[in-house]
Write an enzyme that holds these catalytic residues in place. Structure first.
Site, PDB file in Angstrom:
ATOM      1  N   SER A 173       0.815  -1.223   0.000  1.00 47.60           N
ATOM      2  CA  SER A 173       0.000   0.000   0.000  1.00 47.60           C
ATOM      3  C   SER A 173       0.847   1.271   0.000  1.00 47.60           C
ATOM      4  CB  SER A 173      -0.886   0.013   1.243  1.00 47.60           C
ATOM      5  OG  SER A 173      -1.679  -1.141   1.263  1.00 47.60           O
ATOM      6  N   GLU A 176       9.527  -5.792  -6.100  1.00 46.80           N
ATOM      7  CA  GLU A 176       8.643  -6.607  -5.248  1.00 46.80           C
ATOM      8  C   GLU A 176       9.072  -8.064  -5.367  1.00 46.80           C
ATOM      9  OE1 GLU A 176       6.069  -6.165  -2.930  1.00 46.80           O
ATOM     10  OE2 GLU A 176       6.349  -8.335  -2.847  1.00 46.80           O
ATOM     11  N   CYS A 207      -1.942  -6.042   2.563  1.00 50.48           N
ATOM     12  CA  CYS A 207      -3.357  -5.663   2.554  1.00 50.48           C
ATOM     13  C   CYS A 207      -4.141  -6.415   1.483  1.00 50.48           C
ATOM     14  CB  CYS A 207      -3.479  -4.151   2.347  1.00 50.48           C
ATOM     15  SG  CYS A 207      -5.179  -3.616   2.126  1.00 50.48           S
ATOM     16  N   CYS A 209      -5.976  -7.333   4.839  1.00 46.26           N
ATOM     17  CA  CYS A 209      -7.299  -6.690   4.924  1.00 46.26           C
ATOM     18  C   CYS A 209      -8.321  -7.215   3.919  1.00 46.26           C
ATOM     19  CB  CYS A 209      -7.173  -5.181   4.678  1.00 46.26           C
ATOM     20  SG  CYS A 209      -5.665  -4.429   5.276  1.00 46.26           S
ATOM     21  N   LYS A 265      -9.131 -11.040   4.106  1.00 42.85           N
ATOM     22  CA  LYS A 265      -9.762 -11.173   5.440  1.00 42.85           C
ATOM     23  C   LYS A 265     -11.218 -10.716   5.397  1.00 42.85           C
ATOM     24  CE  LYS A 265     -10.057  -7.898   7.917  1.00 42.85           C
ATOM     25  NZ  LYS A 265      -9.080  -7.231   8.700  1.00 42.85           N
ATOM     26  N   ALA A 325      15.062  -7.076  -3.193  1.00 38.39           N
ATOM     27  CA  ALA A 325      16.016  -5.967  -3.286  1.00 38.39           C
ATOM     28  C   ALA A 325      16.829  -5.830  -2.001  1.00 38.39           C
ATOM     29  CB  ALA A 325      15.255  -4.673  -3.552  1.00 38.39           C
ATOM     30  N   TYR A 354      -6.006  -7.574  16.988  1.00 41.76           N
ATOM     31  CA  TYR A 354      -6.883  -7.470  15.827  1.00 41.76           C
ATOM     32  C   TYR A 354      -7.038  -8.823  15.114  1.00 41.76           C
ATOM     33  CZ  TYR A 354      -6.450  -2.292  15.332  1.00 41.76           C
ATOM     34  OH  TYR A 354      -6.501  -0.944  15.493  1.00 41.76           O
ATOM     35  N   ILE A 355      -5.898  -9.408  14.750  1.00 45.58           N
ATOM     36  CA  ILE A 355      -5.965 -10.589  13.882  1.00 45.58           C
ATOM     37  C   ILE A 355      -6.604 -11.764  14.614  1.00 45.58           C
ATOM     38  CG2 ILE A 355      -4.565 -12.236  12.561  1.00 45.58           C
ATOM     39  CD1 ILE A 355      -2.668  -9.928  11.898  1.00 45.58           C
ATOM     40  N   GLU A 370     -10.391 -11.245  14.864  1.00 42.49           N
ATOM     41  CA  GLU A 370     -11.022 -11.302  13.537  1.00 42.49           C
ATOM     42  C   GLU A 370     -11.084 -12.748  13.035  1.00 42.49           C
ATOM     43  OE1 GLU A 370      -8.736  -8.488  11.205  1.00 42.49           O
ATOM     44  OE2 GLU A 370      -9.936  -6.801  11.912  1.00 42.49           O
ATOM     45  N   ARG A 391      -3.063 -14.493  26.587  1.00 41.05           N
ATOM     46  CA  ARG A 391      -2.242 -14.539  27.805  1.00 41.05           C
ATOM     47  C   ARG A 391      -2.634 -13.486  28.845  1.00 41.05           C
ATOM     48  NH1 ARG A 391       3.524 -12.294  25.392  1.00 41.05           N
ATOM     49  NH2 ARG A 391       2.784 -10.242  24.763  1.00 41.05           N
ATOM     50  N   ASP A 413       4.332  -0.271   7.611  1.00 39.86           N
ATOM     51  CA  ASP A 413       4.555  -1.131   8.779  1.00 39.86           C
ATOM     52  C   ASP A 413       6.036  -1.337   9.102  1.00 39.86           C
ATOM     53  OD1 ASP A 413       1.834  -1.351   8.672  1.00 39.86           O
ATOM     54  OD2 ASP A 413       1.771  -3.546   8.601  1.00 39.86           O
ATOM     55  N   THR A 463      -3.217   0.065   6.775  1.00 37.19           N
ATOM     56  CA  THR A 463      -3.072   0.370   5.356  1.00 37.19           C
ATOM     57  C   THR A 463      -3.256   1.858   5.018  1.00 37.19           C
ATOM     58  OG1 THR A 463      -3.659  -1.837   4.678  1.00 37.19           O
ATOM     59  CG2 THR A 463      -4.096  -0.112   3.077  1.00 37.19           C
ATOM     60  N   HIS A 482     -33.412   8.155  12.266  1.00 38.09           N
ATOM     61  CA  HIS A 482     -34.197   7.128  12.951  1.00 38.09           C
ATOM     62  C   HIS A 482     -34.924   6.224  11.959  1.00 38.09           C
ATOM     63  CE1 HIS A 482     -36.464   5.466  16.280  1.00 38.09           C
ATOM     64  NE2 HIS A 482     -37.573   5.627  15.578  1.00 38.09           N
ATOM     65  N   GLU A 519     -27.981   6.358  15.765  1.00 39.71           N
ATOM     66  CA  GLU A 519     -28.661   7.525  16.357  1.00 39.71           C
ATOM     67  C   GLU A 519     -28.354   7.629  17.848  1.00 39.71           C
ATOM     68  OE1 GLU A 519     -33.067   7.444  16.862  1.00 39.71           O
ATOM     69  OE2 GLU A 519     -32.905   5.446  16.008  1.00 39.71           O
TER      70      GLU A 519
HETATM   71  P1  NDP Z   1      -1.397  -7.191  17.800  1.00 46.39           P
HETATM   72  O1  NDP Z   1      -0.131  -6.557  18.194  1.00 46.39           O
HETATM   73  O2  NDP Z   1      -2.632  -6.386  17.652  1.00 46.39           O
HETATM   74  O3  NDP Z   1      -1.728  -8.361  18.817  1.00 46.39           O
HETATM   75  C1  NDP Z   1      -0.807  -9.369  19.113  1.00 46.39           C
HETATM   76  C2  NDP Z   1      -1.411 -10.219  20.193  1.00 46.39           C
HETATM   77  O4  NDP Z   1      -0.582 -11.346  20.431  1.00 46.39           O
HETATM   78  C3  NDP Z   1      -1.540  -9.472  21.510  1.00 46.39           C
HETATM   79  O5  NDP Z   1      -2.748  -9.869  22.092  1.00 46.39           O
HETATM   80  C4  NDP Z   1      -0.341  -9.983  22.297  1.00 46.39           C
HETATM   81  O6  NDP Z   1      -0.539 -10.007  23.663  1.00 46.39           O
HETATM   82  C5  NDP Z   1      -0.241 -11.408  21.801  1.00 46.39           C
HETATM   83  N1  NDP Z   1       1.104 -11.943  21.895  1.00 46.39           N
HETATM   84  C6  NDP Z   1       2.255 -11.362  21.494  1.00 46.39           C
HETATM   85  N2  NDP Z   1       3.298 -12.182  21.730  1.00 46.39           N
HETATM   86  C7  NDP Z   1       2.799 -13.285  22.299  1.00 46.39           C
HETATM   87  C8  NDP Z   1       3.373 -14.497  22.778  1.00 46.39           C
HETATM   88  N3  NDP Z   1       4.672 -14.708  22.723  1.00 46.39           N
HETATM   89  N4  NDP Z   1       2.548 -15.429  23.306  1.00 46.39           N
HETATM   90  C9  NDP Z   1       1.213 -15.213  23.371  1.00 46.39           C
HETATM   91  N5  NDP Z   1       0.616 -14.101  22.925  1.00 46.39           N
HETATM   92  C10 NDP Z   1       1.395 -13.146  22.404  1.00 46.39           C
HETATM   93  O7  NDP Z   1      -1.025  -7.976  16.498  1.00 46.39           O
HETATM   94  P2  NDP Z   1      -1.901  -8.634  15.361  1.00 46.39           P
HETATM   95  O8  NDP Z   1      -1.012  -9.721  14.861  1.00 46.39           O
HETATM   96  O9  NDP Z   1      -3.252  -8.987  15.805  1.00 46.39           O
HETATM   97  O10 NDP Z   1      -1.995  -7.476  14.306  1.00 46.39           O
HETATM   98  C11 NDP Z   1      -0.824  -6.760  13.886  1.00 46.39           C
HETATM   99  C12 NDP Z   1      -1.178  -5.366  13.489  1.00 46.39           C
HETATM  100  O11 NDP Z   1      -1.789  -5.401  12.226  1.00 46.39           O
HETATM  101  C13 NDP Z   1      -2.198  -4.690  14.390  1.00 46.39           C
HETATM  102  O12 NDP Z   1      -1.618  -4.071  15.493  1.00 46.39           O
HETATM  103  C14 NDP Z   1      -2.837  -3.712  13.471  1.00 46.39           C
HETATM  104  O13 NDP Z   1      -2.070  -2.541  13.475  1.00 46.39           O
HETATM  105  C15 NDP Z   1      -2.743  -4.388  12.120  1.00 46.39           C
HETATM  106  N6  NDP Z   1      -4.049  -4.977  11.749  1.00 46.39           N
HETATM  107  C16 NDP Z   1      -5.121  -4.161  11.583  1.00 46.39           C
HETATM  108  C17 NDP Z   1      -6.338  -4.685  11.232  1.00 46.39           C
HETATM  109  C18 NDP Z   1      -7.504  -3.780  11.059  1.00 46.39           C
HETATM  110  O14 NDP Z   1      -7.315  -2.584  10.888  1.00 46.39           O
HETATM  111  N7  NDP Z   1      -8.733  -4.290  11.101  1.00 46.39           N
HETATM  112  C19 NDP Z   1      -6.535  -6.115  11.030  1.00 46.39           C
HETATM  113  C20 NDP Z   1      -5.340  -6.874  11.261  1.00 46.39           C
HETATM  114  C21 NDP Z   1      -4.167  -6.324  11.591  1.00 46.39           C
HETATM  115  P3  NDP Z   1      -0.346  -8.713  24.596  1.00 46.39           P
HETATM  116  O15 NDP Z   1      -1.554  -7.872  24.385  1.00 46.39           O
HETATM  117  O16 NDP Z   1      -0.265  -9.282  25.966  1.00 46.39           O
HETATM  118  O17 NDP Z   1       0.920  -8.068  24.151  1.00 46.39           O
END
Ligand code: NDP
Length: 461
Positions: free
Chosen positions: A15, A35, A43, A48, A51, A115, A180-181, A184, A201, A305, A313, A438, A443
């Site tokens: 992106s 690339e 994305c 995105c 997904k 690259a 997030y992931i 989702e 955790r 990122d 994105t 409404h 609302e």
């Molecule tokens: P996040 O950083 O959001 O979440 C990672 C999760 O994994 C946290 O809950 C974290 O726990 C946990 N974790 C990390 N390390 C360990 C471990 N060693 N053992 C167990 N649990 C662990 O990452 P995501 O992978 O979900 O997403 C990455 C990024 O991508 C997001 O931050 C977001 O910016 C982007 N994204 C955005 C989306 C959207 O806009 N809809 C959709 C998907 C991704 P803890 O909280 O305790 O650190």
């Protein structure tokens, strides 16, 4: 002045990289984009976009239940994973093709290969379009990639990358993480009929989000059939005949077919030759940049990122555009990272802009909270139990709305509109002067008049 092959060499056609490359090329600059995988980046190819298709596919199961609630007789419904994957891949290929066409139309040269920086103005590409290329400016936009935790058997788990291509839909899945992931994909698998457990955790999912959003969403996920296990992590995974057996920190074992790690992503800096040329990383391993995305090396910039600012994105796109404006249109531009709205496509989804209640209390001391939790009319009709949450965080002294939090159907669409007002510095009185539409769920946003006083604040808010 030195003579270079290109005015701009972009590493990574995701992106951020594509937006910067196109804009720069449209200014008349000679631009190359390298690339190593497929054009479109995370994305489009494995993030995105696919997904969201999976979310759409999985939502159908609850829509079928709604249909029954509204008097429809729905026959035996079944889902064909292979056919869905095929159609999803066709659509992704089409979208990737559009990216390629747009780059070409703008006049950028697309190079296929990995690259690596050789010096501050030279890039070596290995692969189909192998060669050494020089450029006046270099932009790194390589994105991020998933990380798995390190414990015995972790290799047996997959990440979101593989979840987009599972040969068959498993019967049982354990999704690890609370971000997030994780939420989702837990929703996707659950909606597709997979027995889904979410293992996190910490004390509650979506760390960093408003506490009401976190607890509300966890409850709603459970209502929809996802088993949410909190305060628990992995010790090991073993492959047995019955499936994958996880040994967890509470000494319990858990059997499943697929373990999917959604345990965060890391900036993709490997093999870029950053050391060679002196591009500095920050403490999180991301490329360190200033407000205009310039790295520690005068001729090299980075966006998206790989810089780990806000990993979304639209943010990468804006960072790429700001870079191009600054460097190729003589229009110094810095993207404002404040008040970026985001959505979590869980089921139900979440839309958020601005500060959580805790962040606002920390930043400003006194805040007013307006909160409403209710069953939307669509579900009350058939006795459904889904609930929505709407919450406004208002700074007490100037009455500015500093946080909007919505959990419920269409919240990603709703929050996009709310973000405009919040970005403009709307006050609660201005917000309330907007007449309701409404009957809608949204609302409720403009009809909350009574302050909510959380028990633990005891009226001090
Ligand atoms: P996040 O950083 O959001 O979440 C990672 C999760 O994994 C946290 O809950 C974290 O726990 C946990 N974790 C990390 N390390 C360990 C471990 N060693 N053992 C167990 N649990 C662990 O990452 P995501 O992978 O979900 O997403 C990455 C990024 O991508 C997001 O931050 C977001 O910016 C982007 N994204 C955005 C989306 C959207 O806009 N809809 C959709 C998907 C991704 P803890 O909280 O305790 O650190």
């Amino acid at each position: 002045m030195a003579d270079y092959d290109f005015d701009l060499f972009v590493i990574g056609a995701g992106s951020g990289g594509v937006r910067a490359a196109r804009l720069a090329a449209l200014s008349g600059a000679k631009v190359a984009v390298a690339e190593e995988y497929r054009v479109g980046g995370t994305c489009v190819i494995r993030g995105c976009v696919p997904k969201k298709f999976m979310v759409y596919a999985s939502e159908v199961s609850s829509q079928l239940k709604t249909a029954k609630g509204y008097g429809w007789t729905v026959g035996e419904a079944s889902f064909d994973w292979k056919s869905f994957l095929h159609d999803k891949d066709v659509e992704i290929a089409r979208l990737s093709g559009i990216y390629v066409t747009n780059l070409q139309k703008a006049g950028a040269h697309l190079l296929h290969g990995k690259a690596r920086l050789l010096d501050t103005h030279t890039v070596e590409v290995e692969g189909k379009d192998a060669g050494r290329y020089t450029a006046r400016k270099i932009l790194i936009a390589t994105g991020g990639r998933p990380v798995k935790p390190d414990f015995p058997g972790a290799d047996l788990g997959i990440t979101s990358d593989e979840a987009f291509h599972l040969p068959t839909l498993p019967k049982r899945v354990l999704v690890v993480g609370g971000g997030y992931i994780a939420v989702e994909f837990a929703g996707i698998f659950n909606g597709l009929g997979v027995e889904t457990t979410l293992l996190y955790r910490g004390a509650n999912i979506l760390r960093g989000f408003d506490d009401d959003v976190r607890s509300h969403l966890a409850d709603e996920l459970e209502k929809r059939g996802i088993k949410v296990v909190l305060g628990c992590s992995h010790q090991s995974i073993e492959q047995t005949e019955a499936g994958l057996v996880s040994t967890l920190s509470n000494d319990l074992t858990f059997e499943t077919d697929v373990v999917m790690f959604a345990t965060g992503r890391e900036p993709y800096v490997e093999g870029l030759g950053l050391d060679t040329v002196g591009v500095e990383l920050n403490e999180r391993g991301a490329i360190a940049v200033n407000g205009q995305s310039r790295t520690s090396v005068e001729s090299i910039w980075a966006v998206g990122d790989v810089t780990d600012r806000i990993n979304l994105t639209p943010v990468a796109i804006r960072e790429g555009a700001a870079f191009a404006q600054t460097e190729f249109y003589n229009n110094p531009t810095a993207f404002d990272h404040d008040l970026v709205a985001s959505a979590v496509f869980s089921q139900p989804p979440v839309g958020v802009v601005g500060l959580s209640e805790a962040e606002a209390r920390h930043a400003f001391g006194k805040v007013d909270i307006y909160r409403s939790i209710f069953r939307p009319m669509k579900v009350t009709f058939y006795g459904g139990q889904d609930r929505c949450l709407i919450k406004l965080v208002v700074k007490q002294d100037d009455q500015k709305v500093v946080g909007v939090h919505v959990v419920g159907p269409d919240s990603p669409e709703i929050i996009q509109m709310a973000a405009i007002a919040v970005k403009m510095g709307v006050t609660k009185a201005q917000w309330d002067s907007t007449c309701a539409v409404h009957p809608t769920l949204a609302e409720e946003l403009v009809t909350m008049r009574e302050k909510y006083v959380p028990a633990e604040v005891g009226g001090a808010g």
